[in-house]
Design a protein around this motif. Structure first.
Motif: not given
Length: 307
Positions: A199-201, A229-232, A255-269, A271-273
């Motif tokens: 997680s981020l934390e 390293a995160l599942v996409a 996947l959204k909670a623990n990885g990089l899942a969703g739309s490209p915009a969600e994943v970019v957001d 990754l920014g965090r």
């Protein structure tokens, strides 16, 4: 943020499949192709056609790619003697023209050791520390001089410390969640610290520990690269995300909670965090290696927004 493609071939992939993914990785502008180092499938998959060896794979890819970095997350210290590993990695580095990186860990998956007759020692972390000292020591020894090491687990006498990597110093990656010993080893030996599936934390906390350990060892905290390293699982719409999640046997919400899942915009957001807490590199775990459209989508709509 650099994006790297990270594969898990023990789940079922031939060399030809890995070559296609590596070539797509290069053609689509990603920074690197990495793979795990395992000999046994995990979870409810058949694992066919069977395992491929990490460094044999990377040797082949070294000759069939031109630009991308190549490496392991993580080579299991239990699989190889450190002197032999130093030779293997240096040779693959020469074959690639200096594009190799070594992720080295203690090894943890006992079942694969049993399945292929590999010893699974209890004192894995102590062995890892000696392995790091030996591998880096062999590479750092001047040509014409010898390297010796008298450890608890490994002893080397008057090694010529050859061959040498093409790039001089192969970047070393160390990773993990350990609160004390892992940061200390990273501070001493690593060029990059990787936080796997966290997680981020938890990542922010561990990055802080590694920075503190580096400073205590006389290095600057920013001397190391920090990565995750995160599942996409990315899709153009909810239907595509759900389809890709089902293919790899995962739930979208998880996947959204623990990885990089969703739309490209969600994943970019997201990754920014991760970037905001200090990560400058992400390894995208791609579990369906036949879905090159997934890799192309990430290149076109995620990577393009991070450069």
């Amino acid at each position: 943020m650099d994006l790297r493609i990270f594969t898990e071939p023990q789940q079922g992939a031939s060399y030809d499949t890995l070559l296609k993914v590596a070539k797509a990785t290069e053609d689509l502008g990603f920074d690197a192709f990495f793979r795990s180092d395992h000999y046994l499938r995990m979870g409810n998959v058949d694992g066919l056609p069977g395992p491929t060896d990490a460094w044999i794979t990377l040797a082949g890819l070294a000759r069939e790619t031109k630009r991308i970095r190549l490496g392991t997350l993580m080579t299991a210290g239990t699989f190889r003697l450190p002197g032999v590993l130093a030779i293997q990695v240096a040779q693959v580095d020469q074959m690639s023209g200096g594009r190799v990186e070594l992720g080295l860990g203690a090894g943890w998956f006992e079942e694969e050791h049993k399945a292929y007759g590999i010893p699974f020692p209890k004192e894995k972390f102590a062995r890892l520390e000696e392995q790091l000292a030996i591998v880096t020591g062999l590479w750092a020894t001047e040509v014409g001089k010898e390297f010796s090491y008298d450890g608890t687990h490994y002893q080397l006498e008057k090694s010529p410390a050859l061959p040498k990597p093409a790039q001089g110093k192969v970047p070393v990656l160390i990773g993990g969640h350990g609160a004390t010993r892992t940061p200390r080893l990273a501070a001493q030996y690593a060029d990059e610290f990787n936080m796997p599936f966290a997680s981020l934390e938890d990542s922010e906390r561990q990055f802080g520990r590694v920075r503190a350990a580096a400073e205590a060892a006389g290095r600057k905290g920013e001397d190391l690269v920090y990565s995750n390293a995160l599942v996409a699982c990315v899709g153009k719409n909810d239907t595509e995300v759900a389809r890709r999640a089902a293919t790899i046997g995962r739930e979208v919400d998880e996947l959204k909670a623990n990885g990089l899942a969703g739309s490209p915009a969600e994943v970019v957001d997201k990754l920014g965090r991760y970037a905001a807490i200090g990560a400058s590199r992400a390894y995208l775990q791609i579990l369906d290696l036949d879905d090159l459209d997934h890799v192309e989508l990430i290149s076109a709509q995620v990577q393009s927004q991070l450069s």
